[in-house]
Design a protein around this motif. Sequence first.
Motif, short mmCIF file in Angstrom:
data_model
loop_
_atom_site.label_atom_id
_atom_site.label_comp_id
_atom_site.label_asym_id
_atom_site.label_seq_id
_atom_site.Cartn_x
_atom_site.Cartn_y
_atom_site.Cartn_z
N HIS A 1 -39.16 24.97 20.36
CA HIS A 1 -40.49 25.45 20.03
C HIS A 1 -40.40 26.69 19.17
O HIS A 1 -39.33 27.27 18.98
CB HIS A 1 -41.27 25.76 21.31
N MET B 1 -38.81 25.09 9.34
CA MET B 1 -40.11 25.33 9.94
C MET B 1 -41.13 25.80 8.92
O MET B 1 -42.32 25.45 9.00
CB MET B 1 -39.98 26.34 11.08
N TYR C 1 -42.37 22.80 7.26
CA TYR C 1 -43.22 22.06 8.20
C TYR C 1 -44.62 22.68 8.27
O TYR C 1 -45.64 21.97 8.18
CB TYR C 1 -42.55 22.06 9.57
N THR D 1 -43.05 21.64 16.63
CA THR D 1 -41.89 21.46 15.77
C THR D 1 -41.78 20.00 15.35
O THR D 1 -42.23 19.10 16.07
CB THR D 1 -40.59 21.86 16.50
N ILE E 1 -36.20 18.65 14.32
CA ILE E 1 -35.88 19.88 15.04
C ILE E 1 -35.85 19.62 16.54
O ILE E 1 -34.96 20.08 17.26
CB ILE E 1 -36.90 20.98 14.71
N ASP E 2 -36.80 18.84 17.04
CA ASP E 2 -36.84 18.51 18.47
C ASP E 2 -35.55 17.87 18.94
O ASP E 2 -35.12 18.08 20.09
CB ASP E 2 -38.00 17.54 18.76
N PRO F 1 -36.61 27.92 15.50
CA PRO F 1 -36.89 27.12 16.69
C PRO F 1 -35.81 27.35 17.74
O PRO F 1 -34.64 27.53 17.42
CB PRO F 1 -36.86 25.68 16.17
#
Length: 256
Positions: A116, A162, A165, A178, A182-183, A205
């Motif tokens: 996150h 990010m 994004y 995210t 990335i997750d 993140p």
Amino acid sequence: MPRSVTWSSEERRRFVDDGVLIRRGLVHGAVLSKARDLVDGWLNAAYDPARLTAYTERSFAPELEEHPDLLALYGRSGLEELARDLLRPATAAPVTRAQIQVRLPHSAQQPVKAMHVDGVSCPHLEPRDLRTFTFIVGVVLNGSATADAGALHYVPGGHHRMARYFATDWTLGQPAQTPDDIDAQDGTAFTAEPGDVIVMHHLIPHRVGTNTSSTPRVMAYFRVSHAQHPDLALKALSDPWLEYPALAALARPGTV
């Protein structure tokens, strides 16, 4: 200003590239021991297991967030000078509170924090709340220096991803914090001893996992903001160097 409380040109370049800086053993002596003892005392006398989720989502020892022994970690260790040095010639807003995060050993009940970015549609906030900052400073107070002992995991260079994004695939108020790529990442563990410090760009993140050691992992965090952050916050999500005048010139074209 002493070298110990300034960033070298190599460190500044690393922060532009990775979004993370680490100083080993910066906090020590009475400043460290008083803060550690304060949190240990709270865990032994005031910790309420029924509030574990709330503590994890917000802060442990919330009644101590303005305690002088915690604020000394930032104001009397060189961290405040380092924070100012990273932002200059801009100024930083005063830091008036600490956040304490504890990963308890072998606690199946403690929520695991997925990847996150802080303050952007957090689970405990309303979807349209935006509670961001410029960068965060973390000080290790206690814990084992291993990756599986409740360590912070971060994605080096993830602030570039990010920023893209937030510029193209995100709208204010959406729950997703995210992107999927990335997750899926495990991240790099901040394996550290008490007194070690991590400085992390807001857009990096990160996540925190379970603690399989026998010792609580205790971190004190300080959120540092550009003095004009309330006016810059939304734009700064897609422009990672908006609040760093000196570092903006170091950012290579095409990195965001």
